[in-house]
Enzyme design. Structure first.
Site, short mmCIF file in Angstrom:
data_model
loop_
_atom_site.label_atom_id
_atom_site.label_comp_id
_atom_site.label_asym_id
_atom_site.label_seq_id
_atom_site.Cartn_x
_atom_site.Cartn_y
_atom_site.Cartn_z
N ARG A 189 137.57 82.63 34.35
CA ARG A 189 138.75 81.94 34.45
C ARG A 189 138.88 80.99 36.03
NH1 ARG A 189 137.94 81.71 29.86
NH2 ARG A 189 139.41 82.15 28.20
N GLU A 197 142.49 72.59 33.61
CA GLU A 197 141.47 72.05 32.42
C GLU A 197 142.31 71.20 31.47
OE1 GLU A 197 139.35 75.51 30.86
OE2 GLU A 197 138.62 75.78 32.85
N HIS A 210 133.75 74.02 31.15
CA HIS A 210 134.09 75.13 30.43
C HIS A 210 133.55 75.21 29.00
CE1 HIS A 210 137.70 78.18 29.47
NE2 HIS A 210 136.52 78.82 28.90
N1 LIG Z 1 133.39 80.18 30.06
C1 LIG Z 1 133.71 80.46 28.81
O1 LIG Z 1 133.30 79.82 27.93
C2 LIG Z 1 134.06 81.69 28.39
C3 LIG Z 1 134.56 82.55 29.30
N2 LIG Z 1 135.34 83.74 29.05
C4 LIG Z 1 135.94 84.58 29.94
O2 LIG Z 1 134.98 85.71 30.32
C5 LIG Z 1 135.89 86.83 30.50
C6 LIG Z 1 135.32 87.97 29.91
O3 LIG Z 1 134.60 87.95 28.76
P1 LIG Z 1 133.97 89.15 27.84
O4 LIG Z 1 133.08 90.02 28.64
O5 LIG Z 1 133.90 88.68 26.58
O6 LIG Z 1 135.29 90.39 28.16
P2 LIG Z 1 135.33 91.82 27.73
O7 LIG Z 1 136.65 92.23 27.43
O8 LIG Z 1 134.12 92.30 26.84
O9 LIG Z 1 135.02 92.31 29.52
C7 LIG Z 1 135.74 92.33 30.51
C8 LIG Z 1 135.75 93.42 31.18
O10 LIG Z 1 136.44 93.06 32.55
C9 LIG Z 1 137.42 94.23 32.84
N3 LIG Z 1 138.52 93.73 33.70
C10 LIG Z 1 139.70 93.66 33.37
N4 LIG Z 1 140.33 93.40 34.58
C11 LIG Z 1 139.56 93.46 35.35
C12 LIG Z 1 139.64 93.19 37.05
N5 LIG Z 1 140.76 93.09 37.36
N6 LIG Z 1 138.50 93.28 37.73
C13 LIG Z 1 137.33 93.77 37.00
N7 LIG Z 1 137.33 93.88 35.72
C14 LIG Z 1 138.37 93.80 34.86
C15 LIG Z 1 137.74 94.52 31.31
O11 LIG Z 1 138.48 95.76 31.29
P3 LIG Z 1 139.45 95.84 30.18
O12 LIG Z 1 138.72 95.96 28.75
O13 LIG Z 1 140.12 97.31 30.16
O14 LIG Z 1 140.31 94.81 30.22
C16 LIG Z 1 136.27 94.75 30.73
O15 LIG Z 1 135.77 95.76 30.80
C17 LIG Z 1 137.01 86.53 29.25
O16 LIG Z 1 138.09 86.83 29.57
C18 LIG Z 1 137.33 84.97 29.56
O17 LIG Z 1 138.31 84.87 30.49
C19 LIG Z 1 134.74 84.43 27.80
C20 LIG Z 1 134.35 83.63 26.88
C21 LIG Z 1 133.76 82.21 27.15
O1 LIG Z 2 136.05 82.93 24.85
C1 LIG Z 2 136.58 82.37 25.68
O2 LIG Z 2 137.53 82.94 26.32
C2 LIG Z 2 136.36 81.00 26.10
O3 LIG Z 2 136.83 80.58 27.12
C3 LIG Z 2 136.08 80.35 25.00
O4 LIG Z 2 135.50 79.13 25.53
#
Ligand SMILES: NC(=O)C1=CN([C@@H]2O[C@H](COP(=O)(O)OP(=O)(O)OC[C@H]3O[C@@H](n4cnc5c(N)ncnc54)[C@H](OP(=O)(O)O)[C@@H]3O)[C@@H](O)[C@H]2O)C=CC1
Ligand SMILES: O=C(O)C(=O)CO
Length: 306
Positions: free
Chosen positions: A232, A261, A280
């Site tokens: 993000r 965005e 994005h």
């Molecule tokens: N560019 C794009 O199109 C997309 C972007 N994203 C972004 O990627 C992020 C991650 O997605 P995804 O891997 O599926 O999510 P997950 O929930 O599988 O993984 C995120 C991990 O980060 C941890 N976390 C929470 N807070 C922090 C912190 N301050 N520092 C380090 N780690 C932390 C979470 O812990 P906990 O589970 O306890 O919160 C979890 O283990 C999403 O939240 C979104 O913002 C996702 C999909 C598409």
């Molecule tokens: O899955 C998410 O969080 C996204 O950003 C989708 O585009």
């Protein structure tokens, strides 16, 4: 005629496979990039039982405008645009399709990391302008370098696995993840900054980590660090990043997420050839689009049928 329950989709469409799951509902679409006000207005008008969030904020006002609302289901992973506290206070459940776009985003992060390390866009532009920079330009070799992965969930771990297969040492920062695979070495934040040649962000945006990368954390990074952000935009102070790219502290940055965005145009990022941009789109491949839609529909139905 009996009125059927309604689903509101904050985006222009849903995959046919997802629509098939929601055949018992009337679908209302909020358009390509709806504002929060659009969502409030449509909630008032249609009183949906569920909202599938592709784009847009969903706040307390929208929730209050839809007395039948029981579930807000993210068409994707990050739920930062949904007021989860307001939802909990109103007994509305928030669910996410975590994992549905993990391969797509991990690949995008790898593409941005490679684009930065190999100056893919910059050299392409130089060649198109008639330059042959072979004698003057040196790329970065990633094998043997250290990558700091921030957030070790569905996306971060996939990214880490491939980076490790490329011969990179993987440091991981995630205060919440347990049972890490052996190819990730858990690290504290200061080690991520001081030891990483590449930092790739894969954590959600929360109240605790806004501007995680700012002037002072960037100053603590290795000189020439590559920054990749497919998570993000709010995780990075964009002015500080721009300054760090300009003064060379950051060697290059690959960005798929932005504080605002769609990103404004013109934008200062566009003047810097060592910043690689994508709109994005990491989570949006044809395959992930279907997987996200199906998972979002399935997750919502599970709650409505419980
Ligand atoms: N560019 C794009 O199109 C997309 C972007 N994203 C972004 O990627 C992020 C991650 O997605 P995804 O891997 O599926 O999510 P997950 O929930 O599988 O993984 C995120 C991990 O980060 C941890 N976390 C929470 N807070 C922090 C912190 N301050 N520092 C380090 N780690 C932390 C979470 O812990 P906990 O589970 O306890 O919160 C979890 O283990 C999403 O939240 C979104 O913002 C996702 C999909 C598409
Ligand atoms: O899955 C998410 O969080 C996204 O950003 C989708 O585009």
């Amino acid at each position: 005629m009996i009125k059927r329950p309604v689903f509101l989709v904050t985006g222009a469409d849903l995959a046919p496979q997802a629509l098939a799951l929601l055949a018992d509902f009337d679908m209302v679409y909020a358009g390509k990039t709806p504002t929060e006000d659009d969502v409030v207005r449509l909630c008032k008008q249609h009183d949906p039982v569920g909202i599938i969030v592709r784009y847009s904020r969903v706040g307390a006002q929208a929730m209050d405008a839809a007395p039948s609302l029981r579930v807000i289901s993210k068409h994707g992973s990050g739920t930062d645009t949904i007021d989860k506290q307001a939802a909990a206070q109103r007994g509305i459940q928030v669910v996410a399709a975590v994992g549905a776009n993990a391969a797509a985003v991990a690949e995008q992060a790898l593409a941005l990391m490679l684009a930065c390390a190999k100056s893919v866009i910059q050299l392409d532009q130089r060649m198109r302008a008639g330059h042959w920079d072979k004698a003057t330009h040196k790329n970065v070799e990633l094998e043997g370098r250290t990558v700091g992965v921030v957030g070790l969930g569905a996306i971060g771990l996939r990214f880490a696995k491939v980076a490790n297969a490329m011969g990179m040492r993987v440091l991981g920062f995630d205060p919440y993840a347990q049972n890490l695979p052996t190819f990730v070495q858990r690290a504290d934040w200061s080690s991520i900054l001081s030891e990483s040649d590449v930092i790739s962000l894969h954590c959600p945006l929360t109240n605790e980590n806004a501007h995680l990368l700012n002037a002072s954390s960037l100053a603590a990074c290795k000189s020439g660090v590559l920054i990749v952000n497919t998570a993000r935009g709010g995780l990075i102070d964009e002015s500080a990043l721009l300054e760090a790219v300009r003064n060379g502290r950051v060697g290059a940055a690959g960005l798929d997420s932005f504080a605002i965005e769609p990103m404004a145009h013109p934008h200062l990022f566009c003047e810097e050839p060592r910043i690689v941009l994508s709109p994005h789109i990491g989570g949006i491949t044809a395959d992930a689009y279907v997987k996200m839609g199906v998972a979002a529909a399935h997750n919502a139905l599970q709650i409505l049928r419980a």
